[in-house]
Scaffold this motif. Structure first.
Motif, PDB file in Angstrom:
ATOM      1  N   PRO A   1       0.261  -6.511  -1.704  1.00  0.00           N
ATOM      2  CA  PRO A   1       1.374  -6.327  -2.657  1.00  0.00           C
ATOM      3  C   PRO A   1       2.542  -7.279  -2.380  1.00  0.00           C
ATOM      4  CG  PRO A   1       0.619  -4.209  -1.833  1.00  0.00           C
ATOM      5  CD  PRO A   1      -0.083  -5.252  -1.033  1.00  0.00           C
TER       6      PRO A   1
ATOM      7  N   GLY B   1       1.526 -10.828  -3.356  1.00  0.00           N
ATOM      8  CA  GLY B   1       1.452 -10.932  -4.819  1.00  0.00           C
ATOM      9  C   GLY B   1       2.829 -11.004  -5.457  1.00  0.00           C
ATOM     10  N   TYR B   2       3.725 -10.113  -5.052  1.00  0.00           N
ATOM     11  CA  TYR B   2       5.077 -10.132  -5.627  1.00  0.00           C
ATOM     12  C   TYR B   2       5.852 -11.378  -5.211  1.00  0.00           C
ATOM     13  CZ  TYR B   2       4.911  -5.561  -7.802  1.00  0.00           C
ATOM     14  OH  TYR B   2       4.606  -4.503  -8.615  1.00  0.00           O
ATOM     15  N   THR B   3       5.651 -11.858  -3.992  1.00  0.00           N
ATOM     16  CA  THR B   3       6.320 -13.084  -3.558  1.00  0.00           C
ATOM     17  C   THR B   3       5.886 -14.262  -4.410  1.00  0.00           C
ATOM     18  OG1 THR B   3       6.538 -12.260  -1.291  1.00  0.00           O
ATOM     19  CG2 THR B   3       6.693 -14.653  -1.608  1.00  0.00           C
TER      20      THR B   3
ATOM     21  N   LEU C   1       4.693 -14.088  -7.457  1.00  0.00           N
ATOM     22  CA  LEU C   1       5.250 -13.854  -8.791  1.00  0.00           C
ATOM     23  C   LEU C   1       6.723 -14.266  -8.870  1.00  0.00           C
ATOM     24  CD1 LEU C   1       4.907 -12.684 -11.668  1.00  0.00           C
ATOM     25  CD2 LEU C   1       5.597 -10.469 -10.700  1.00  0.00           C
ATOM     26  N   ILE C   2       7.513 -13.883  -7.878  1.00  0.00           N
ATOM     27  CA  ILE C   2       8.934 -14.236  -7.847  1.00  0.00           C
ATOM     28  C   ILE C   2       9.092 -15.750  -7.821  1.00  0.00           C
ATOM     29  CG2 ILE C   2      11.018 -14.186  -6.404  1.00  0.00           C
ATOM     30  CD1 ILE C   2      10.034 -11.292  -5.569  1.00  0.00           C
TER      31      ILE C   2
ATOM     32  N   SER D   1      16.195 -14.627  -5.611  1.00  0.00           N
ATOM     33  CA  SER D   1      14.777 -14.645  -5.233  1.00  0.00           C
ATOM     34  C   SER D   1      14.612 -14.296  -3.760  1.00  0.00           C
ATOM     35  CB  SER D   1      14.139 -15.987  -5.575  1.00  0.00           C
ATOM     36  OG  SER D   1      14.836 -17.052  -4.980  1.00  0.00           O
TER      37      SER D   1
ATOM     38  N   LEU E   1      15.016 -10.494  -3.490  1.00  0.00           N
ATOM     39  CA  LEU E   1      13.850  -9.764  -3.995  1.00  0.00           C
ATOM     40  C   LEU E   1      12.658  -9.873  -3.039  1.00  0.00           C
ATOM     41  CD1 LEU E   1      14.092 -10.548  -7.802  1.00  0.00           C
ATOM     42  CD2 LEU E   1      14.595  -8.377  -6.642  1.00  0.00           C
TER      43      LEU E   1
ATOM     44  N   CYS F   1      10.962  -6.780  -1.123  1.00  0.00           N
ATOM     45  CA  CYS F   1       9.518  -6.536  -1.116  1.00  0.00           C
ATOM     46  C   CYS F   1       9.014  -6.384   0.320  1.00  0.00           C
ATOM     47  CB  CYS F   1       8.777  -7.670  -1.811  1.00  0.00           C
ATOM     48  SG  CYS F   1       8.931  -7.655  -3.592  1.00  0.00           S
TER      49      CYS F   1
ATOM     50  N   LEU G   1       7.401  -2.885   0.617  1.00  0.00           N
ATOM     51  CA  LEU G   1       5.996  -2.934   0.200  1.00  0.00           C
ATOM     52  C   LEU G   1       5.048  -3.514   1.235  1.00  0.00           C
ATOM     53  CD1 LEU G   1       6.494  -4.067  -3.506  1.00  0.00           C
ATOM     54  CD2 LEU G   1       6.106  -1.757  -2.634  1.00  0.00           C
TER      55      LEU G   1
ATOM     56  N   ASN H   1       5.867   1.642  -6.897  1.00  0.00           N
ATOM     57  CA  ASN H   1       5.046   0.651  -6.204  1.00  0.00           C
ATOM     58  C   ASN H   1       4.670   1.125  -4.808  1.00  0.00           C
ATOM     59  OD1 ASN H   1       4.398  -2.194  -7.268  1.00  0.00           O
ATOM     60  ND2 ASN H   1       6.337  -1.664  -8.237  1.00  0.00           N
TER      61      ASN H   1
ATOM     62  N   CYS I   1       0.889   1.411  -3.926  1.00  0.00           N
ATOM     63  CA  CYS I   1       0.425   0.545  -2.831  1.00  0.00           C
ATOM     64  C   CYS I   1      -0.066   1.362  -1.640  1.00  0.00           C
ATOM     65  CB  CYS I   1       1.527  -0.421  -2.408  1.00  0.00           C
ATOM     66  SG  CYS I   1       1.872  -1.671  -3.658  1.00  0.00           S
TER      67      CYS I   1
END
Length: 174
Positions: free
Chosen positions: A6, A9-11, A13-14, A38, A41, A45, A49, A123, A127
């Protein structure tokens, strides 16, 4: 190792969102805001996460379980350091909200803060279910994260109406 999926993936995406929108902001200070947002965020995460080997909870709470995934839907069972850390953790989110949308009404900021907080906790729940990251989805976290976001928004909005306006203005994205 799968518990890091997770976060990774989010890193990604950001970073993709930042790269795709980078050319929209030509001013140096606006780009500082984008980089700061960024980084914030990604750190968030990382804090929320990724698998944990320790827990900030200082006392037992009345947790419920869904297929082995803990969650808490009973608010205010205890007020501890975790409460205050969650508020502090989301103050920057409120500041970023204001820098992105300085004309946003505080009630709208409250709603966005609540949605963002539900997104974090949701999340964590998903997760933990999928990757066993050892997190607890907690209604207290939703409340404290929302309060932190609103507090950050109100503080920066108030500061923007003082002599600091000339310092804050270049960082706004609108």
């Amino acid at each position: 190792m799968s518990g890091w999926i997770p976060f990774i993936g989010y890193t990604i995406l950001i970073l993709v969102v930042v790269v795709l929108n980078w050319s929209r902001f030509h001013k140096f200070w606006q780009r500082i805001t984008i980089i700061g947002a960024s980084a914030y965020l990604i750190i968030l995460c990382r804090l929320c996460l990724t698998p944990i080997v320790f827990n900030f909870m200082t006392a037992n709470r009345n947790l419920r379980y869904f297929h082995g995934v803990p969650y808490n839907l009973i608010a205010f069972q205890q007020i501890d350091m975790e409460w205050f850390l969650n508020i502090v953790m989301t103050i920057p989110f409120g500041i970023l909200l204001y820098l992105c949308w300085p004309k946003l009404h505080p009630l709208t900021a409250l709603i966005i803060g609540c949605i963002f907080s539900c997104f974090i906790e949701g999340n964590q729940f998903v997760c933990d279910f999928l990757f066993n990251i050892g997190r607890v989805a907690d209604i207290d976290d939703v409340i404290t994260n929302t309060v932190g976001a609103l507090l950050g928004f109100i503080i920066i909005e108030w500061l923007d109406h003082t002599f600091l306006h000339k310092i804050i203005k270049p960082f706004t994205l609108n």
